[in-house]
Write a protein that holds these residues in place. Structure first.
Motif, PDB file in Angstrom:
ATOM      1  N   VAL A   1       0.863  -1.189   0.000  1.00  0.00           N
ATOM      2  CA  VAL A   1       0.000   0.000   0.000  1.00  0.00           C
ATOM      3  C   VAL A   1       0.894   1.231   0.000  1.00  0.00           C
ATOM      4  N   THR A   2       0.483   2.239  -0.745  1.00  0.00           N
ATOM      5  CA  THR A   2       1.245   3.485  -0.852  1.00  0.00           C
ATOM      6  C   THR A   2       0.380   4.662  -0.420  1.00  0.00           C
ATOM      7  N   GLY A   3       1.028   5.786  -0.157  1.00  0.00           N
ATOM      8  CA  GLY A   3       0.330   6.959   0.358  1.00  0.00           C
ATOM      9  C   GLY A   3      -0.121   7.933  -0.705  1.00  0.00           C
ATOM     10  N   HIS A   4      -0.363   7.488  -1.930  1.00  0.00           N
ATOM     11  CA  HIS A   4      -0.842   8.395  -2.983  1.00  0.00           C
ATOM     12  C   HIS A   4      -2.206   8.970  -2.591  1.00  0.00           C
ATOM     13  N   ASN A   5      -2.328  10.296  -2.641  1.00  0.00           N
ATOM     14  CA  ASN A   5      -3.576  10.956  -2.271  1.00  0.00           C
ATOM     15  C   ASN A   5      -4.295  11.482  -3.513  1.00  0.00           C
ATOM     16  N   ALA A   6      -5.432  12.142  -3.294  1.00  0.00           N
ATOM     17  CA  ALA A   6      -6.243  12.635  -4.414  1.00  0.00           C
ATOM     18  C   ALA A   6      -5.481  13.652  -5.252  1.00  0.00           C
ATOM     19  N   ASP A   7      -4.671  14.491  -4.612  1.00  0.00           N
ATOM     20  CA  ASP A   7      -3.891  15.475  -5.347  1.00  0.00           C
ATOM     21  C   ASP A   7      -2.890  14.784  -6.277  1.00  0.00           C
ATOM     22  N   ASP A   8      -2.253  13.727  -5.785  1.00  0.00           N
ATOM     23  CA  ASP A   8      -1.296  12.982  -6.608  1.00  0.00           C
ATOM     24  C   ASP A   8      -1.972  12.380  -7.832  1.00  0.00           C
ATOM     25  N   ILE A   9      -3.149  11.777  -7.622  1.00  0.00           N
ATOM     26  CA  ILE A   9      -3.864  11.143  -8.730  1.00  0.00           C
ATOM     27  C   ILE A   9      -4.287  12.197  -9.750  1.00  0.00           C
ATOM     28  N   ALA A  10      -4.813  13.336  -9.277  1.00  0.00           N
ATOM     29  CA  ALA A  10      -5.241  14.403 -10.181  1.00  0.00           C
ATOM     30  C   ALA A  10      -4.056  14.935 -10.991  1.00  0.00           C
ATOM     31  N   GLU A  11      -2.906  15.098 -10.350  1.00  0.00           N
ATOM     32  CA  GLU A  11      -1.710  15.557 -11.067  1.00  0.00           C
ATOM     33  C   GLU A  11      -1.308  14.557 -12.150  1.00  0.00           C
ATOM     34  N   THR A  12      -1.375  13.256 -11.826  1.00  0.00           N
ATOM     35  CA  THR A  12      -0.996  12.233 -12.790  1.00  0.00           C
ATOM     36  C   THR A  12      -1.955  12.214 -13.971  1.00  0.00           C
ATOM     37  N   VAL A  13      -3.250  12.409 -13.708  1.00  0.00           N
ATOM     38  CA  VAL A  13      -4.232  12.469 -14.792  1.00  0.00           C
ATOM     39  C   VAL A  13      -3.892  13.611 -15.748  1.00  0.00           C
ATOM     40  N   LEU A  14      -3.598  14.787 -15.195  1.00  0.00           N
ATOM     41  CA  LEU A  14      -3.252  15.935 -16.039  1.00  0.00           C
ATOM     42  C   LEU A  14      -1.960  15.686 -16.812  1.00  0.00           C
ATOM     43  N   MET A  15      -0.970  15.079 -16.167  1.00  0.00           N
ATOM     44  CA  MET A  15       0.296  14.794 -16.841  1.00  0.00           C
ATOM     45  C   MET A  15       0.093  13.863 -18.028  1.00  0.00           C
ATOM     46  N   ASN A  16      -0.740  12.832 -17.837  1.00  0.00           N
ATOM     47  CA  ASN A  16      -0.999  11.894 -18.933  1.00  0.00           C
ATOM     48  C   ASN A  16      -1.770  12.559 -20.063  1.00  0.00           C
ATOM     49  N   LEU A  17      -2.704  13.452 -19.721  1.00  0.00           N
ATOM     50  CA  LEU A  17      -3.444  14.171 -20.754  1.00  0.00           C
ATOM     51  C   LEU A  17      -2.521  15.114 -21.521  1.00  0.00           C
ATOM     52  N   LEU A  18      -1.648  15.811 -20.808  1.00  0.00           N
ATOM     53  CA  LEU A  18      -0.740  16.748 -21.461  1.00  0.00           C
ATOM     54  C   LEU A  18       0.271  16.018 -22.342  1.00  0.00           C
ATOM     55  N   ARG A  19       0.612  14.784 -21.976  1.00  0.00           N
ATOM     56  CA  ARG A  19       1.528  13.988 -22.791  1.00  0.00           C
ATOM     57  C   ARG A  19       0.799  13.189 -23.860  1.00  0.00           C
ATOM     58  N   GLY A  20      -0.547  13.176 -23.812  1.00  0.00           N
ATOM     59  CA  GLY A  20      -1.316  12.381 -24.760  1.00  0.00           C
ATOM     60  C   GLY A  20      -1.208  10.896 -24.503  1.00  0.00           C
ATOM     61  N   ASP A  21      -0.963  10.499 -23.243  1.00  0.00           N
ATOM     62  CA  ASP A  21      -0.774   9.094 -22.892  1.00  0.00           C
ATOM     63  C   ASP A  21      -2.039   8.561 -22.224  1.00  0.00           C
ATOM     64  N   LEU A  22      -3.128   8.443 -22.997  1.00  0.00           N
ATOM     65  CA  LEU A  22      -4.399   7.991 -22.435  1.00  0.00           C
ATOM     66  C   LEU A  22      -4.375   6.538 -21.953  1.00  0.00           C
ATOM     67  N   PRO A  23      -3.689   5.600 -22.633  1.00  0.00           N
ATOM     68  CA  PRO A  23      -3.695   4.220 -22.140  1.00  0.00           C
ATOM     69  C   PRO A  23      -3.189   4.072 -20.710  1.00  0.00           C
ATOM     70  N   ARG A  24      -2.329   4.985 -20.269  1.00  0.00           N
ATOM     71  CA  ARG A  24      -1.794   4.881 -18.914  1.00  0.00           C
ATOM     72  C   ARG A  24      -2.824   5.275 -17.853  1.00  0.00           C
ATOM     73  N   LEU A  25      -3.917   5.932 -18.262  1.00  0.00           N
ATOM     74  CA  LEU A  25      -4.923   6.375 -17.303  1.00  0.00           C
ATOM     75  C   LEU A  25      -5.526   5.206 -16.525  1.00  0.00           C
ATOM     76  N   SER A  26      -5.722   4.056 -17.184  1.00  0.00           N
ATOM     77  CA  SER A  26      -6.364   2.927 -16.517  1.00  0.00           C
ATOM     78  C   SER A  26      -5.551   2.434 -15.338  1.00  0.00           C
ATOM     79  N   ARG A  27      -4.226   2.570 -15.407  1.00  0.00           N
ATOM     80  CA  ARG A  27      -3.379   2.136 -14.294  1.00  0.00           C
ATOM     81  C   ARG A  27      -3.234   3.223 -13.242  1.00  0.00           C
ATOM     82  N   THR A  28      -3.087   4.465 -13.685  1.00  0.00           N
ATOM     83  CA  THR A  28      -2.837   5.534 -12.726  1.00  0.00           C
ATOM     84  C   THR A  28      -4.080   5.916 -11.934  1.00  0.00           C
ATOM     85  N   THR A  29      -5.270   5.719 -12.480  1.00  0.00           N
ATOM     86  CA  THR A  29      -6.487   6.096 -11.771  1.00  0.00           C
ATOM     87  C   THR A  29      -7.079   4.950 -10.970  1.00  0.00           C
TER      88      THR A  29
END
Length: 446
Positions: free
Chosen positions: A165-193
């Motif tokens: 178990v890791t301490g990733h919080n809602a802010d971390d997940i939201a940042e990762t979603v934006l990073m994947n969108l800005l990079r155009g890496d939609l397939p990674r969303l299923s793992r990061t979210t």
């Protein structure tokens, strides 16, 4: 003016304004609500099982310290029946990690949990100080993120643990979603979210194998500000200094954007998280690529409560799926020599069954080329093992081995090339003669 009473107990004085919904609570009610929400996340997603041995990623920061404190409290209060241990990774950053590890050691004594520390130098023969000395501060988070994820799995395998178990919080997940969108890496969303990630399709019968480690994020829906408030009012001992190499990271830009959105709209963080979950469901083959365990496990009722997919004028993904279907029909019509337009009625399902409006016929040009483009499907990731280290990877050689090879050869890399074969259904012979097409995939740290 009389003091404002707590919105829950109505008796004690309100001392805390919750960042998530701006409700005014007293200290006791805030702590109770925070712990109850974490308990709901754990039970709703069935994160733990009785008799399970769980390793908590401990860095000494606020997230991992609050995670250890909350899980210890909830395990005793609700009788989860799980064994909790601490697993810490020493990246080899002088002036930062060596100090934070002292905090982790104190936490281990305070919570009476066994602690295991694993270092980059032991696993890879490199410390992050040495990596930064060679690659600079621009791309160092790429190395650290890849190495740390693998180090946690290797440490769990050494301890005989199948759940981290890791301490990733809602802010971390939201940042990762934006990073994947800005990079155009939609397939990674299923793992990061996803709140739980694992790969049973690549599981090994070897009890020491590190290819079937389950990961979960109990703090996924907890705001970073509320984590800080909880740590403050519980007087928890944590290390608050930021990594000395992180200011140059791409994540910092996404974090600044998230914080600005939160100031205008407090629910923006959860809105982005829910949006990422909804978009991940629309990515073709996203569930297949991780054995079907990357899909969001949250119940439908929880998804509809606030954020995207709520009744506050947002869509739960149905309209996006309809639009995608209309676009596919329009593409087919274009190949047949028709010009099409998408109307508002077509998107809402009120148009003709075809969803297209033919304007005029025109001469067909380069039909074979358009069909070839339409028939080319995005590659699916098939999880296997690295041919060098045996670690879980969708490529023949895992990311860590590729990065290590560059370091050892004094040719550091900030990007990794992932190859896949081109597909063309019009010419069967081209399948045998087509050369591998390459695309650069930027590997970013969590």
């Amino acid at each position: 003016m009389p003091p404002t009473p707590c919105a829950l107990c109505k008796t004690n004085r309100a001392l805390i304004v919750r960042p998530k919904d701006h409700s005014k609570l007293c200290k006791a009610c805030f702590i109770q609500v925070f712990e109850t929400e974490i308990h709901h996340t754990i039970t709703a997603n069935k994160l733990f099982h009785r008799g399970e041995k769980i390793a908590m990623g401990a860095s000494g920061g606020k997230d991992s310290t609050v995670l250890a404190s909350v899980l210890k409290t909830l395990n005793e209060r609700h009788d989860y029946g799980v064994e909790l241990i601490l697993l810490s990774i020493d990246e080899g950053i002088k002036g930062y990690r060596d100090d934070s590890l002292e905090t982790v050691k104190r936490n281990a004594q305070q919570y009476k949990m066994p602690l295991t520390i694993l270092g980059y130098d032991e696993l890879y023969g490199w410390t992050m100080d040495q990596v930064v000395e060679q690659v600079g501060k621009k791309g160092n988070c790429t190395y650290c993120g890849v190495f740390r994820r693998q180090a946690l799995d290797r440490g769990a395998a050494r301890l005989g643990v199948k759940h981290v178990v890791t301490g990733h919080n809602a802010d971390d997940i939201a940042e990762t979603v934006l990073m994947n969108l800005l990079r155009g890496d939609l397939p990674r969303l299923s793992r990061t979210t996803s709140i739980v990630t694992s790969t049973p399709s690549a599981a090994s019968s070897d009890p020491k194998s590190h290819t079937n480690i389950k990961r979960s994020k109990p703090l996924k829906y907890a705001y970073e500000k509320e984590i800080v408030l909880y740590a403050h009012h519980k007087s928890l001992d944590y290390f608050s200094t930021e990594c000395i190499y992180s200011p140059e990271a791409f994540r910092g830009s996404a974090r600044a954007l998230i914080k600005n959105l939160e100031r205008v709209r407090p629910s923006a963080i959860l809105d982005v998280v829910r949006s990422g979950e909804d978009m991940a469901k629309l990515v073709p083959g996203s569930d297949d690529s991780c054995g079907g365990n990357c899909a969001n496990g949250a119940p439908a009722a929880e998804e509809e409560e606030g954020g995207c997919g709520s009744s506050n004028g947002r869509t739960a993904g149905g309209e996006m799926a309809n639009m995608e279907q209309q676009l596919a029909q329009n593409e087919l019509a274009t190949e047949n020599g028709l010009e099409v337009e998408i109307t508002a009625g077509a998107i809402s399902g009120q148009s003709h069954s075809s969803g297209t409006t033919p304007l005029r016929n025109r001469e067909k040009k380069t039909k074979n080329k358009s069909e070839a483009v339409a028939s080319r499907k995005p590659p699916k990731q098939v999880m296997g093992k690295c041919s060098r280290c045996g670690y879980l990877s969708s490529q023949e050689v895992c990311k860590a081995c590729v990065l290590l090879e560059g370091l050892n050869k004094n040719r550091p890399k900030n990007a990794i090339q992932v190859g896949y074969e081109a597909q063309d259904t019009d010419n069967a012979d081209s399948m045998a003669t087509a050369t591998s097409r390459l695309r650069n995939v930027q590997i970013q740290a969590d």
